[in-house]
Write an enzyme that holds these catalytic residues in place. Structure first.
Site, PDB file in Angstrom:
ATOM      1  N   SER A  28       2.267   3.332  -9.276  1.00  0.00           N
ATOM      2  CA  SER A  28       2.320   2.423  -8.128  1.00  0.00           C
ATOM      3  C   SER A  28       3.180   2.913  -6.972  1.00  0.00           C
ATOM      4  O   SER A  28       3.278   2.223  -5.947  1.00  0.00           O
ATOM      5  CB  SER A  28       2.816   1.044  -8.579  1.00  0.00           C
ATOM      6  OG  SER A  28       1.815   0.366  -9.301  1.00  0.00           O
TER       7      SER A  28
ATOM      8  N   LYS B 263       1.602   2.822  -3.625  1.00  0.00           N
ATOM      9  CA  LYS B 263       1.586   1.672  -2.710  1.00  0.00           C
ATOM     10  C   LYS B 263       2.507   1.854  -1.500  1.00  0.00           C
ATOM     11  O   LYS B 263       2.387   1.121  -0.517  1.00  0.00           O
ATOM     12  CB  LYS B 263       1.928   0.404  -3.483  1.00  0.00           C
ATOM     13  CG  LYS B 263       0.808  -0.008  -4.434  1.00  0.00           C
ATOM     14  CD  LYS B 263       1.243  -0.989  -5.489  1.00  0.00           C
ATOM     15  CE  LYS B 263       0.073  -1.267  -6.443  1.00  0.00           C
ATOM     16  NZ  LYS B 263       0.515  -1.815  -7.730  1.00  0.00           N
TER      17      LYS B 263
ATOM     18  N   SER C  18       4.099  -5.482  -6.843  1.00  0.00           N
ATOM     19  CA  SER C  18       3.170  -4.396  -7.162  1.00  0.00           C
ATOM     20  C   SER C  18       1.767  -4.902  -7.447  1.00  0.00           C
ATOM     21  O   SER C  18       1.065  -4.381  -8.329  1.00  0.00           O
ATOM     22  CB  SER C  18       3.696  -3.586  -8.363  1.00  0.00           C
ATOM     23  OG  SER C  18       3.126  -2.297  -8.393  1.00  0.00           O
TER      24      SER C  18
ATOM     25  N   LYS D 165      10.231   1.376  -4.422  1.00  0.00           N
ATOM     26  CA  LYS D 165       9.076   0.949  -5.209  1.00  0.00           C
ATOM     27  C   LYS D 165       9.161   1.439  -6.646  1.00  0.00           C
ATOM     28  O   LYS D 165       9.535   2.580  -6.904  1.00  0.00           O
ATOM     29  CB  LYS D 165       7.789   1.483  -4.565  1.00  0.00           C
ATOM     30  CG  LYS D 165       6.509   0.980  -5.209  1.00  0.00           C
ATOM     31  CD  LYS D 165       6.266  -0.471  -4.884  1.00  0.00           C
ATOM     32  CE  LYS D 165       5.111  -1.057  -5.674  1.00  0.00           C
ATOM     33  NZ  LYS D 165       5.463  -1.258  -7.106  1.00  0.00           N
TER      34      LYS D 165
END
Length: 391
Positions: A65, A68, A120, A228
């Site tokens: 992720s 992202k 997320s 993140k």
């Protein structure tokens, strides 16, 4: 005798304490690179873009992720935060992390970005991609285009969320560090990823969605302000983190890191401890030309911005500078023009350059009006009336 024994005891304790302190000072002075669990990692200075530390930093890896980060910055730059976005059918029920979007539910793009980065949400990623890019493939094209512009030369995106759908979706720790630094220079992105708790709308429900940021480092590390988390079965634990101390922001990337929280803290500590920002020139500083350049009387060269760079103390002597000019003779007719650069090199690499502008010294009595002659005489007669002709 007792006094002598006491003095000897005090001396022994004192020497023991000194022996304890000496190794600590030596370790701090000669501390090596961070000892981390990550298979691949990188640390970057956000302002300058300098990679401060790398471990297998150019190895192609799954990034989960952390993908992202790119999804968010492309959406911020190409979309409108207040746009009303309708959730498409293909976004509902996407596997993995979710903010439980419903078909045809309406949210703003900004709300979706909070759901994307704090929780997320893979459903949020597909919704954002469809809205901004027209389709998921269209948005992925924009992601790869942005990666090329940033200089991510070992990266390829195939989706906006990072799920393990292909061996062709990959990046490196150094590329992701470049991306993190680029994104963190955007104030909207920076605000989103530093948010610990956010409430967004939940159409058809009596209460809003409350989003708690999955990034525990925001609570665990002093100065933490991003970025993140990431995990899939194949990528394992991944983390993009950032922190700001004394006006300096660093970002760390760890890929396949069993001890990711401690890895990030160790790397950030190491970066803050061993590197400091060295200012080489200030904004508006007058620069003396090289012998090959002639400045006419009343003309000078000034910098249009400052230049600072993160360095270890022992690296400072390795920075050199040189002047690159488009003109060999500089006259007052060039006033305000950029006619050269002051370049800075660290060993064999150029690390930055500052434009040089022509500036003409102006007499204190002059001004910028076109009718300079009339203004001069007006000032002259005012001076005479107030001085020489006064009784």
């Amino acid at each position: 005798m007792r006094v002598r024994k006491r003095l000897c005891g005090v001396l022994v304790v004192f020497l023991f304490i000194q022996l304890l302190l000496l190794p600590v000072a030596e370790v701090r002075a000669n501390a090596g690179p961070p000892n981390i669990s990550a298979e691949s990692a990188a640390l970057i200075d956000v302002a300058s873009g300098r990679i401060l530390y790398s471990k297998n930093g150019d190895k192609k890896m799954r990034i989960a992720s952390l993908t992202k980060t790119m999804t968010a910055i492309v959406a911020i730059e190409m979309g409108q935060l207040k746009d009303e976005v309708t959730v498409p059918p293909e976004a509902v029920g996407v596997e993995g992390s979710s903010i439980y979007l419903k078909k045809n539910e309406k949210l703003t793009l900004e709300e979706l970005l909070y759901g994307l980065m704090l929780r997320s949400g893979n459903d949020a990623a597909v919704t954002v991609a469809t809205h901004v890019g027209g389709s998921v493939p269209g948005f992925v094209y924009l992601m790869n285009e942005k990666a090329a512009l940033i200089g991510m030369t070992h990266t390829n995106f195939t989706n906006p969320h990072g799920l393990d759908d292909s061996n062709m979706h990959y990046s490196t720790a150094e590329d992701m560090a470049l991306l993190s630094a680029y994104a963190l220079r955007n104030p909207v992105f920076r605000q989103i990823v530093s948010t610990k708790v956010k409430d967004i709308s939940w159409e058809g429900e009596e209460y809003n969605r409350r989003l708690l940021n999955k990034n525990k480092l925001l609570h665990l590390y002093n100065g933490a302000d991003g970025v993140k988390t990431g995990y899939t079965k194949l990528a394992k634990r991944c983390l993009a983190s950032s922190a700001t101390r004394d006006g300096r922001q660093l970002a760390a990337i760890t890929l396949n890191a069993p001890d990711d929280w401690n890895d990030s803290a160790e790397m950030l500590d190491w970066g803050f401890r061993h590197f400091a920002m060295k200012e080489f020139v200030q904004y508006g500083e007058t620069i003396q030309p090289e012998p090959a350049v002639t400045l006419k009387e009343g003309v000078q060269l000034v910098t249009t911005n400052a230049f600072r760079y993160p360095l270890k103390p022992e690296e400072i002597p390795d920075v050199t500078k040189r002047m690159v000019m488009s003109e060999s003779v500089v006259t007052e007719k060039m006033n305000g023009q950029i006619i050269g650069f002051l370049q800075f090199h660290f060993r064999d690499q150029m690390i930055g350059q500052v434009p040089l502008k022509v500036q003409v010294d102006t007499p204190t009595w002059a001004n910028t009006n076109e009718d300079t002659g009339a203004d001069f005489w007006q000032q002259f007669w005012n001076l005479m009336a107030g001085g020489l002709f006064r009784a």
